[in-house]
Design a protein around this motif. Sequence first.
Motif, PDB file in Angstrom:
ATOM      1  N   THR A  62      20.844  75.547  -3.615  1.00 40.79           N
ATOM      2  CA  THR A  62      21.444  74.555  -4.500  1.00 40.79           C
ATOM      3  C   THR A  62      20.711  73.220  -4.360  1.00 40.79           C
ATOM      4  OG1 THR A  62      23.605  75.628  -4.407  1.00 40.79           O
ATOM      5  CG2 THR A  62      23.558  73.313  -5.058  1.00 40.79           C
ATOM      6  N   ARG A 100      22.800  78.070   4.537  1.00 46.40           N
ATOM      7  CA  ARG A 100      23.966  78.647   3.860  1.00 46.40           C
ATOM      8  C   ARG A 100      24.625  77.606   2.963  1.00 46.40           C
ATOM      9  NH1 ARG A 100      27.649  81.938   7.872  1.00 46.40           N
ATOM     10  NH2 ARG A 100      25.666  83.054   7.953  1.00 46.40           N
ATOM     11  N   SER A 103      23.272  71.151  -8.646  1.00 53.20           N
ATOM     12  CA  SER A 103      24.694  70.910  -8.447  1.00 53.20           C
ATOM     13  C   SER A 103      25.174  69.753  -9.307  1.00 53.20           C
ATOM     14  CB  SER A 103      24.961  70.588  -6.973  1.00 53.20           C
ATOM     15  OG  SER A 103      26.314  70.212  -6.778  1.00 53.20           O
ATOM     16  N   TYR A 144      28.333  76.563   0.864  1.00 49.80           N
ATOM     17  CA  TYR A 144      29.780  76.717   0.957  1.00 49.80           C
ATOM     18  C   TYR A 144      30.418  76.115  -0.294  1.00 49.80           C
ATOM     19  CZ  TYR A 144      28.677  77.170   5.966  1.00 49.80           C
ATOM     20  OH  TYR A 144      28.142  77.545   7.167  1.00 49.80           O
ATOM     21  N   GLY A 145      31.478  76.733  -0.772  1.00 45.74           N
ATOM     22  CA  GLY A 145      32.209  76.155  -1.877  1.00 45.74           C
ATOM     23  C   GLY A 145      31.462  76.252  -3.189  1.00 45.74           C
ATOM     24  N   LEU A 146      31.656  75.251  -4.044  1.00 50.65           N
ATOM     25  CA  LEU A 146      31.166  75.296  -5.409  1.00 50.65           C
ATOM     26  C   LEU A 146      30.123  74.225  -5.697  1.00 50.65           C
ATOM     27  CD1 LEU A 146      34.551  75.840  -7.282  1.00 50.65           C
ATOM     28  CD2 LEU A 146      32.850  77.571  -6.654  1.00 50.65           C
ATOM     29  N   GLY A 194      31.382  71.292  -2.678  1.00 51.17           N
ATOM     30  CA  GLY A 194      30.288  72.142  -2.227  1.00 51.17           C
ATOM     31  C   GLY A 194      29.442  71.498  -1.150  1.00 51.17           C
ATOM     32  N   SER A 222      24.774  77.445  -2.633  1.00 52.00           N
ATOM     33  CA  SER A 222      23.953  78.291  -1.773  1.00 52.00           C
ATOM     34  C   SER A 222      22.941  77.419  -1.058  1.00 52.00           C
ATOM     35  CB  SER A 222      23.221  79.347  -2.610  1.00 52.00           C
ATOM     36  OG  SER A 222      22.145  78.758  -3.335  1.00 52.00           O
ATOM     37  N   ASN A 237      32.535  77.272 -11.977  1.00 52.91           N
ATOM     38  CA  ASN A 237      32.848  78.119 -10.819  1.00 52.91           C
ATOM     39  C   ASN A 237      31.573  78.715 -10.205  1.00 52.91           C
ATOM     40  OD1 ASN A 237      34.905  79.126  -9.081  1.00 52.91           O
ATOM     41  ND2 ASN A 237      34.703  81.153 -10.014  1.00 52.91           N
ATOM     42  N   THR A 238      30.505  77.925 -10.177  1.00 52.88           N
ATOM     43  CA  THR A 238      29.226  78.356  -9.609  1.00 52.88           C
ATOM     44  C   THR A 238      29.190  78.083  -8.107  1.00 52.88           C
ATOM     45  OG1 THR A 238      28.116  77.849 -11.694  1.00 52.88           O
ATOM     46  CG2 THR A 238      26.721  78.099  -9.734  1.00 52.88           C
ATOM     47  N   ARG A 239      28.895  79.089  -7.330  1.00 49.49           N
ATOM     48  CA  ARG A 239      28.895  78.950  -5.877  1.00 49.49           C
ATOM     49  C   ARG A 239      27.701  78.140  -5.389  1.00 49.49           C
ATOM     50  NH1 ARG A 239      33.501  79.886  -3.581  1.00 49.49           N
ATOM     51  NH2 ARG A 239      32.398  80.240  -1.640  1.00 49.49           N
ATOM     52  N   SER A 273      25.813  72.457   1.468  1.00 47.49           N
ATOM     53  CA  SER A 273      24.751  73.350   1.950  1.00 47.49           C
ATOM     54  C   SER A 273      24.242  72.818   3.277  1.00 47.49           C
ATOM     55  CB  SER A 273      23.608  73.450   0.942  1.00 47.49           C
ATOM     56  OG  SER A 273      24.049  74.028  -0.270  1.00 47.49           O
TER      57      SER A 273
END
Length: 459
Positions: free
Chosen positions: A83, A66, A233, A68-70, A51, A80, A76-78, A53
Amino acid sequence: MMRPARRTPLGLTALLLLTPAILAAQPERAVQLARIDSVVAAEMARTLTPGTSVAVEHRGQLVFARGYGLANVETNTRASAETIYRIGSVTKQFTAAAVMQLVEQGKIGLDDDLTKFLPDYPTQGNRVTIRHLLTHTSGIKSYTALGPKFWNESSRIDLSTEQMLALFKDVPFDFKPGEKYAYNNSAFFLLGVIIEKVTGLPYARYIDEKIVQPQGLAATSYCDDRAIVPHRSAGYEAVAGKVYNAAPLSMTSPAAAGALCSTVIDLVRWQRAFDEARVTSAGSRDQIRTPATLNDGKSTNYGFGLGVGTFERKKVFSHSGGINGFASWLGRYPDDELTIAVLTNSGGGPAVRIGELVARVMLGIPLPTIRDLPVPPASRKAVVGRYQMDGTALVVTDGAEGLEISIGGQAPTRLLSQGNGEFRPQATPDISIRFETAAGVSQMVIEAGGNRMVARRGR
């Protein structure tokens, strides 16, 4: 225990509503943002980073934020823009600002002796000042350079201040104070202890009450693994082509040297407050951004907890951070009114690389032309060896296809000769490497993210 981080007022929803209006008014911005998306995706794939940001502020306007990823692979939390990541050594500029607040109040002097605040600290016949600690010129042994004694035995355990100091206080100095620059986490740990001595507040509480809350940094706090922190995260590392959970780390170890958590939006907000002299006076802000001067009159590329350098002839104030499971970078290009924040949840994450590629996109600077010039056998032999930098081993070998470098046990990558003694790693070509000799010791000089670092070859 620190309270859970507050939710940032300017959330991702507001940004998504804002972005279309920006793009409608500035079509060229859409091209830039698409290129940023491409850069981030490519670097995440190359380094197996789960992941990332990114936030960009240009001319006072937040133009990009923005994820990206996890943020968490197992759930499986995106990721943002909201984060929360560990920011590692980007913490140091917060610590430096806290020290300067106390300097302005007359509670600390930059040229005060360390022993004024810690009278029992064994300085081994050396005079160590607050200025030396802020600029990595004290010569005190960095505890992260202690190797297995720290990383295998101490880093996972909650240690008291006294136990942390015992790790390094009696170790011989690396050099006389002011003689050299050498990145030093012990120095910033000591600054945190001094802040506590002077104010009577725990470091975490001082940062929260005097910097975080006044500047509205709603998602920034001292990292606390026991607290419930929305949007936090998990941390990872890539080993031999697979992603694993990062090794545990007690946050008593990094402390004032690297224990804060934040978001890219908060880091941009922090940078704006710092620029506008809302954290310290303008005079203190400028001191933080002034390179240190060594005893011989030479200048370093580091101020107070902040790198001071250039990138493609552009002035940049920046700092990277690397801590178990996370990598970070925050850069400010003052002449272009550009701020970039990058946070990743991989210990080997490409935060610096992404930050500099985003800077190229925003500033209209093309990717560097990377050459692969032949290197004579004698020149290759002269630089082969094992180098050390703040506990990290950098190994240069002469392989079948030429010189290769392995950093921290990672897979080797070729060192491409650019001529005039400069090399660039094939995997991270924005990093410049030169080999030189200082005081009879061979060393590797690395320019990355606007910062200058030195790794010395073992005897």
